[in-house]
Design a protein around this motif. Structure first.
Motif, PDB file in Angstrom:
ATOM      1  N   ALA A 150       0.833  -1.210   0.000  1.00  0.00           N
ATOM      2  CA  ALA A 150       0.000   0.000   0.000  1.00  0.00           C
ATOM      3  C   ALA A 150       0.867   1.260   0.000  1.00  0.00           C
ATOM      4  O   ALA A 150       0.553   2.244  -0.684  1.00  0.00           O
ATOM      5  CB  ALA A 150      -0.922  -0.012   1.217  1.00  0.00           C
ATOM      6  N   ILE A 151       1.965   1.228   0.773  1.00  0.00           N
ATOM      7  CA  ILE A 151       2.865   2.382   0.805  1.00  0.00           C
ATOM      8  C   ILE A 151       3.481   2.616  -0.568  1.00  0.00           C
ATOM      9  O   ILE A 151       3.548   3.748  -1.061  1.00  0.00           O
ATOM     10  CB  ILE A 151       3.956   2.178   1.872  1.00  0.00           C
ATOM     11  N   SER A 152       3.935   1.539  -1.219  1.00  0.00           N
ATOM     12  CA  SER A 152       4.589   1.678  -2.522  1.00  0.00           C
ATOM     13  C   SER A 152       3.603   2.133  -3.595  1.00  0.00           C
ATOM     14  O   SER A 152       3.990   2.802  -4.563  1.00  0.00           O
ATOM     15  CB  SER A 152       5.249   0.356  -2.936  1.00  0.00           C
ATOM     16  N   GLU A 153       2.311   1.800  -3.425  1.00  0.00           N
ATOM     17  CA  GLU A 153       1.305   2.202  -4.409  1.00  0.00           C
ATOM     18  C   GLU A 153       0.529   3.442  -3.991  1.00  0.00           C
ATOM     19  O   GLU A 153      -0.432   3.843  -4.656  1.00  0.00           O
ATOM     20  CB  GLU A 153       0.346   1.039  -4.668  1.00  0.00           C
ATOM     21  N   ASN A 154       0.954   4.045  -2.853  1.00  0.00           N
ATOM     22  CA  ASN A 154       0.345   5.290  -2.369  1.00  0.00           C
ATOM     23  C   ASN A 154      -1.161   5.141  -2.128  1.00  0.00           C
ATOM     24  O   ASN A 154      -1.956   6.012  -2.467  1.00  0.00           O
ATOM     25  CB  ASN A 154       0.602   6.442  -3.354  1.00  0.00           C
ATOM     26  N   ARG A 155      -1.542   4.024  -1.485  1.00  0.00           N
ATOM     27  CA  ARG A 155      -2.950   3.755  -1.209  1.00  0.00           C
ATOM     28  C   ARG A 155      -3.220   3.686   0.297  1.00  0.00           C
ATOM     29  O   ARG A 155      -2.338   3.340   1.081  1.00  0.00           O
ATOM     30  CB  ARG A 155      -3.367   2.420  -1.834  1.00  0.00           C
ATOM     31  N   LYS A 156      -4.450   3.956   0.653  1.00  0.00           N
ATOM     32  CA  LYS A 156      -4.890   3.745   2.025  1.00  0.00           C
ATOM     33  C   LYS A 156      -5.143   2.251   2.253  1.00  0.00           C
ATOM     34  O   LYS A 156      -5.252   1.480   1.298  1.00  0.00           O
ATOM     35  CB  LYS A 156      -6.190   4.508   2.299  1.00  0.00           C
ATOM     36  N   ILE A 157      -5.279   1.878   3.521  1.00  0.00           N
ATOM     37  CA  ILE A 157      -5.637   0.501   3.863  1.00  0.00           C
ATOM     38  C   ILE A 157      -6.852   0.492   4.779  1.00  0.00           C
ATOM     39  O   ILE A 157      -7.129   1.471   5.483  1.00  0.00           O
ATOM     40  CB  ILE A 157      -4.473  -0.261   4.544  1.00  0.00           C
ATOM     41  N   ARG A 158      -7.578  -0.617   4.747  1.00  0.00           N
ATOM     42  CA  ARG A 158      -8.715  -0.834   5.639  1.00  0.00           C
ATOM     43  C   ARG A 158      -8.436  -2.095   6.450  1.00  0.00           C
ATOM     44  O   ARG A 158      -7.905  -3.074   5.918  1.00  0.00           O
ATOM     45  CB  ARG A 158     -10.012  -1.000   4.844  1.00  0.00           C
ATOM     46  N   PHE A 159      -8.756  -2.065   7.713  1.00  0.00           N
ATOM     47  CA  PHE A 159      -8.531  -3.245   8.558  1.00  0.00           C
ATOM     48  C   PHE A 159      -9.402  -3.169   9.799  1.00  0.00           C
ATOM     49  O   PHE A 159      -9.888  -2.097  10.185  1.00  0.00           O
ATOM     50  CB  PHE A 159      -7.051  -3.350   8.964  1.00  0.00           C
ATOM     51  N   TYR A 178     -14.417  -1.059  10.284  1.00  0.00           N
ATOM     52  CA  TYR A 178     -13.084  -1.001   9.698  1.00  0.00           C
ATOM     53  C   TYR A 178     -12.431   0.360   9.927  1.00  0.00           C
ATOM     54  O   TYR A 178     -13.092   1.400   9.852  1.00  0.00           O
ATOM     55  CB  TYR A 178     -13.153  -1.283   8.192  1.00  0.00           C
ATOM     56  N   TYR A 179     -11.131   0.330  10.213  1.00  0.00           N
ATOM     57  CA  TYR A 179     -10.322   1.539  10.267  1.00  0.00           C
ATOM     58  C   TYR A 179      -9.879   1.850   8.829  1.00  0.00           C
ATOM     59  O   TYR A 179      -9.552   0.935   8.067  1.00  0.00           O
ATOM     60  CB  TYR A 179      -9.083   1.317  11.133  1.00  0.00           C
ATOM     61  N   HIS A 180      -9.843   3.120   8.473  1.00  0.00           N
ATOM     62  CA  HIS A 180      -9.426   3.533   7.134  1.00  0.00           C
ATOM     63  C   HIS A 180      -8.247   4.487   7.305  1.00  0.00           C
ATOM     64  O   HIS A 180      -8.420   5.658   7.663  1.00  0.00           O
ATOM     65  CB  HIS A 180     -10.590   4.218   6.413  1.00  0.00           C
ATOM     66  N   ILE A 181      -7.037   3.976   7.095  1.00  0.00           N
ATOM     67  CA  ILE A 181      -5.813   4.683   7.492  1.00  0.00           C
ATOM     68  C   ILE A 181      -4.850   4.818   6.306  1.00  0.00           C
ATOM     69  O   ILE A 181      -4.752   3.933   5.462  1.00  0.00           O
ATOM     70  CB  ILE A 181      -5.106   3.922   8.639  1.00  0.00           C
ATOM     71  N   SER A 182      -4.138   5.931   6.280  1.00  0.00           N
ATOM     72  CA  SER A 182      -3.070   6.128   5.291  1.00  0.00           C
ATOM     73  C   SER A 182      -1.757   5.650   5.900  1.00  0.00           C
ATOM     74  O   SER A 182      -1.259   6.266   6.847  1.00  0.00           O
ATOM     75  CB  SER A 182      -2.946   7.608   4.919  1.00  0.00           C
ATOM     76  N   PRO A 183      -1.192   4.543   5.419  1.00  0.00           N
ATOM     77  CA  PRO A 183       0.050   4.011   6.014  1.00  0.00           C
ATOM     78  C   PRO A 183       1.277   4.781   5.515  1.00  0.00           C
ATOM     79  O   PRO A 183       1.427   5.029   4.318  1.00  0.00           O
ATOM     80  CB  PRO A 183       0.076   2.564   5.511  1.00  0.00           C
ATOM     81  N   TRP A 184       2.169   5.123   6.451  1.00  0.00           N
ATOM     82  CA  TRP A 184       3.378   5.863   6.066  1.00  0.00           C
ATOM     83  C   TRP A 184       4.662   5.198   6.535  1.00  0.00           C
ATOM     84  O   TRP A 184       5.739   5.534   6.076  1.00  0.00           O
ATOM     85  CB  TRP A 184       3.299   7.301   6.587  1.00  0.00           C
TER      86      TRP A 184
END
Length: 338
Positions: A150-159, A178-184
């Motif tokens: 997700a970081i390499s594709e510049n996407r958010k994740i849900r979990f 679900y949490y909707h977070i931008s991983p960095w």
């Protein structure tokens, strides 16, 4: 010489024999090489084996021959990893709380394939760490991989995120939402693995235990919070967050006994300035995220460290002490004594 039934695998088996049976301390002679190939029903003449040993270099396997008496002894040199390096990796895997015991054993078995059978035995070591409780979440490896993707594709994740309840059962937080977070980034702190990301709804940088994340999915939404992470030093963020517990970041002045200088350096680094206070103490100003974990760290050092300022933090420390003392209160003791 009649050919064996597995001639087409000759170079592969030769590489396997050299990698498994030789190292800097263990050699193999030409007759032994021929005998070992015979175990795989492969026959070969000396001359062809000489050529094959040279061809192994093309595959990145360097074989060296040394004359000993009237024979040459052959062994592999310059492996990708040295034995001490692999021992460090094994120790890290075995002592990592977030890697399950089953996965630890599987990873170490894979590392053993990078050395000879003799050195592999030296990797079968047990690291005992006091109080070590391995995680029970086998999916952590796939979670970490999904985060990196997700970081390499510049996407958010849900979990989904869980905690353990008193019945020792997984209990989903937020009622399973679900949490909707931008991983960095990912951080390894206090024996646990954490995702550091941006929560758009809260407008805050937050962190989550990776082994407590479930059913992770990559979102179609692009990451947010770039402006926050441009200013954020990940290592600095981790150092200020005791046990990765959040809290208001403040500059705190500490009075420290000289004998605890190493503790301060281990926690905050060598760049912090020690200001002599008296013959046995010095003061230091550090940036921390003030939390119960920070107060617990100070308390664990006994009288060796004292919070001097700001007043807001010293009062919070007094309140923490009062709360803890209250749990052990006996009849007849005046609370104002604390």
């Amino acid at each position: 010489m009649p050919k064996g039934t597995n001639q087409k695998f000759k170079l592969y088996r030769l590489a396997q024999i050299m990698l498994e049976r030789t190292d800097d301390d263990h050699y193999i002679t030409m007759p032994e090489i021929m005998s070992a190939l015979g175990e795989y029903e492969i026959t070969a003449e000396r001359k062809s084996i000489y050529n094959d040993l040279h061809d192994l270099e093309v595959l990145g396997i360097e074989v060296e021959g040394e004359p000993v008496g009237n024979r040459y002894h052959y062994h592999v040199v310059n492996r990708p990893f040295e034995l001490p390096e692999l021992k460090l990796l094994v120790d890290a895997i075995q002592s990592s709380k977030f890697i399950t015991e089953r996965k630890s054993n599987a990873l170490i078995k894979k590392l053993e394939k990078l050395v000879s059978r003799y050195d592999a035995m030296k990797l079968q070591r047990q690291v005992y760490v006091s109080g070590r409780i391995k995680t029970m979440n086998e999916s952590i490896y796939y979670t970490v991989d999904a985060i990196h993707n997700a970081i390499s594709e510049n996407r958010k994740i849900r979990f989904q995120y869980f905690q353990w309840n008193v019945k020792k059962e997984m209990e989903l937080r937020r009622g399973g939402a679900y949490y909707h977070i931008s991983p960095w980034g990912l951080s390894w702190d206090a024996e646990n693995y954490y995702l550091i990301g941006y929560d758009s709804d809260a407008g805050q940088v937050r962190h989550y235990r990776v082994d407590k994340m479930l059913h992770i999915q990559m979102s179609d939404d692009s990451r947010e919070g770039r402006e926050y992470f441009k200013k954020l030093d990940m290592a600095d963020y981790t150092r200020k967050s005791f046990g990765m517990f959040g809290g208001k970041e403040q500059k705190v002045k500490l009075l420290v006994e000289d004998r605890f200088a190493g503790v301060i350096i281990d926690r905050f680094g060598k760049d912090v300035m020690f200001i002599p206070s008296d013959e046995d103490h010095f003061t230091v100003n550090v940036d921390v995220r003030v939390s119960s974990q920070f107060f617990g760290w100070v308390f664990s050092l006994g009288g060796g460290v004292k919070i001097l300022s700001p007043d807001e933090v010293t009062e919070q420390m007094r309140e923490e002490i009062r709360k803890i003392a209250g749990q052990y209160e006996r009849p007849g003791i005046d609370k104002s004594d604390f």
